[in-house]
Design a protein around this motif. Sequence first.
Motif, PDB file in Angstrom:
ATOM      1  N   THR A  95      45.932 -18.078  37.641  1.00 21.42           N
ATOM      2  CA  THR A  95      46.768 -16.961  37.225  1.00 21.42           C
ATOM      3  C   THR A  95      48.112 -17.503  36.754  1.00 21.42           C
ATOM      4  O   THR A  95      48.499 -18.625  37.113  1.00 21.42           O
ATOM      5  CB  THR A  95      46.988 -15.967  38.379  1.00 21.42           C
ATOM      6  N   PRO A  96      48.851 -16.736  35.952  1.00 23.83           N
ATOM      7  CA  PRO A  96      50.146 -17.232  35.468  1.00 23.83           C
ATOM      8  C   PRO A  96      51.155 -17.539  36.560  1.00 23.83           C
ATOM      9  O   PRO A  96      52.123 -18.262  36.326  1.00 23.83           O
ATOM     10  CB  PRO A  96      50.641 -16.082  34.563  1.00 23.83           C
ATOM     11  N   THR A  97      50.939 -17.017  37.754  1.00 24.43           N
ATOM     12  CA  THR A  97      51.867 -17.289  38.861  1.00 24.43           C
ATOM     13  C   THR A  97      51.411 -18.462  39.723  1.00 24.43           C
ATOM     14  O   THR A  97      52.087 -18.793  40.699  1.00 24.43           O
ATOM     15  CB  THR A  97      52.014 -16.041  39.743  1.00 24.43           C
ATOM     16  N   SER A  98      50.282 -19.067  39.386  1.00 24.79           N
ATOM     17  CA  SER A  98      49.752 -20.162  40.195  1.00 24.79           C
ATOM     18  C   SER A  98      50.429 -21.475  39.846  1.00 24.79           C
ATOM     19  O   SER A  98      50.760 -21.728  38.681  1.00 24.79           O
ATOM     20  CB  SER A  98      48.242 -20.294  39.984  1.00 24.79           C
ATOM     21  N   SER A 158      53.843 -13.691  31.075  1.00 27.23           N
ATOM     22  CA  SER A 158      52.973 -12.750  31.762  1.00 27.23           C
ATOM     23  C   SER A 158      53.740 -11.516  32.217  1.00 27.23           C
ATOM     24  O   SER A 158      53.237 -10.389  32.127  1.00 27.23           O
ATOM     25  CB  SER A 158      52.314 -13.436  32.959  1.00 27.23           C
ATOM     26  N   ALA A 159      54.958 -11.716  32.698  1.00 28.68           N
ATOM     27  CA  ALA A 159      55.768 -10.575  33.127  1.00 28.68           C
ATOM     28  C   ALA A 159      56.147  -9.676  31.953  1.00 28.68           C
ATOM     29  O   ALA A 159      56.299  -8.463  32.116  1.00 28.68           O
ATOM     30  CB  ALA A 159      57.030 -11.077  33.835  1.00 28.68           C
ATOM     31  N   LYS A 160      56.276 -10.254  30.758  1.00 24.93           N
ATOM     32  CA  LYS A 160      56.609  -9.472  29.561  1.00 24.93           C
ATOM     33  C   LYS A 160      55.378  -8.865  28.910  1.00 24.93           C
ATOM     34  O   LYS A 160      55.499  -8.122  27.925  1.00 24.93           O
ATOM     35  CB  LYS A 160      57.325 -10.366  28.548  1.00 24.93           C
ATOM     36  N   GLY A 161      54.190  -9.199  29.422  1.00 22.29           N
ATOM     37  CA  GLY A 161      52.981  -8.650  28.845  1.00 22.29           C
ATOM     38  C   GLY A 161      52.459  -9.410  27.646  1.00 22.29           C
ATOM     39  O   GLY A 161      51.517  -8.968  26.989  1.00 22.29           O
ATOM     40  N   GLN A 162      53.042 -10.565  27.349  1.00 23.45           N
ATOM     41  CA  GLN A 162      52.604 -11.371  26.210  1.00 23.45           C
ATOM     42  C   GLN A 162      51.547 -12.374  26.695  1.00 23.45           C
ATOM     43  O   GLN A 162      51.782 -13.562  26.794  1.00 23.45           O
ATOM     44  CB  GLN A 162      53.799 -12.089  25.581  1.00 23.45           C
ATOM     45  N   PHE A 163      50.363 -11.869  26.973  1.00 20.47           N
ATOM     46  CA  PHE A 163      49.324 -12.697  27.586  1.00 20.47           C
ATOM     47  C   PHE A 163      48.782 -13.745  26.622  1.00 20.47           C
ATOM     48  O   PHE A 163      48.240 -14.756  27.050  1.00 20.47           O
ATOM     49  CB  PHE A 163      48.194 -11.804  28.088  1.00 20.47           C
TER      50      PHE A 163
END
Length: 315
Positions: free
Chosen positions: A42-45, A267-272
């Motif tokens: 995940t982007p937070t990993s 990821s927080a901005k929604g730009q996946f």
Amino acid sequence: MLRLWSFGTRPVFPRCRAFHSTVVSNATAEVESSSASTSTWTPTSVRTGLIARKRGMTVMWDNHGVRFPVTVLQLENCQVTANIKTVRDDQSEYHAVQVAASDRPLKNTTKQMLGHFSKAGVPPKRIVKEFPVTPDAHVPIGTTLSAVHFVPGQFVDVIAKSLGKGFQGTMKRWNFKGLRASHGVSVSHRAAGSIGAHQDPGRVWPGKKMAGRLGGERITTQNLTVVRVDSDLELIYVRGCVPGIDDAQVMIRDAKKKMTQLAHHNSAKGQFEKVLPKGLVKLPFPAGTKELAQALPPVIVAPSARVSDPFVPRE
């Protein structure tokens, strides 16, 4: 300081899916048939890093025939020896994975370290380091890590001890310009110049850039591109140069700025679509292992980042 203790239970060993768009078509059915319950990146990993040896530099050519320098890094039986979980005074948790590499003889290993390696079920190692990770990125103890842990096309940081250059002057150590080599300058072309002020304060300020010993320090070279991995020889090719002498031990991790922080930010901005560099689908999680390497092609090369042929004149 090395923490030679471990808390908690061992996590269940997960199976990883294909992780690079250029390899998905070549991957075996064993990779595609992984269960849906497998933990994914995940982007937070934050994953663990690896310990490798710097084998030297060479050159490669991209799809357009452009020549560029690369540094070859080789893994030497890099294995996980401990999972660390520590509760700080503010009740926050510190998680890390301890990694060891380069086998060494039993007679040259202390009894304390022999007990530690024996408990982990790995042979004695020459170097032990730990990498901070997120709670979901712990790796089972005894796991052998592979070069496929890093995906061609991603960015990494390489940490090592720089070359010692001895006592050097200010021009080489601090990139001073120097004085004129023409009229009005005697034999002071490479001199440092004045180092103090008036009688007040009457001393040299701490931190003044002067001549001294250069190099021999821990250096982090950031945002190097992984251009190729060879799982048979456990080689990782990174574009550019890394600190340290040949055969020196270096630490490799996911680039903090261009991978970890940028992924979390996008990821927080929604730009996946901008979470990972172009061409990457996902990263091996929690780590790239020997079992994963057997299910992938032995050599994986990243496509060129250039869109057009640089040798064709622009219209």
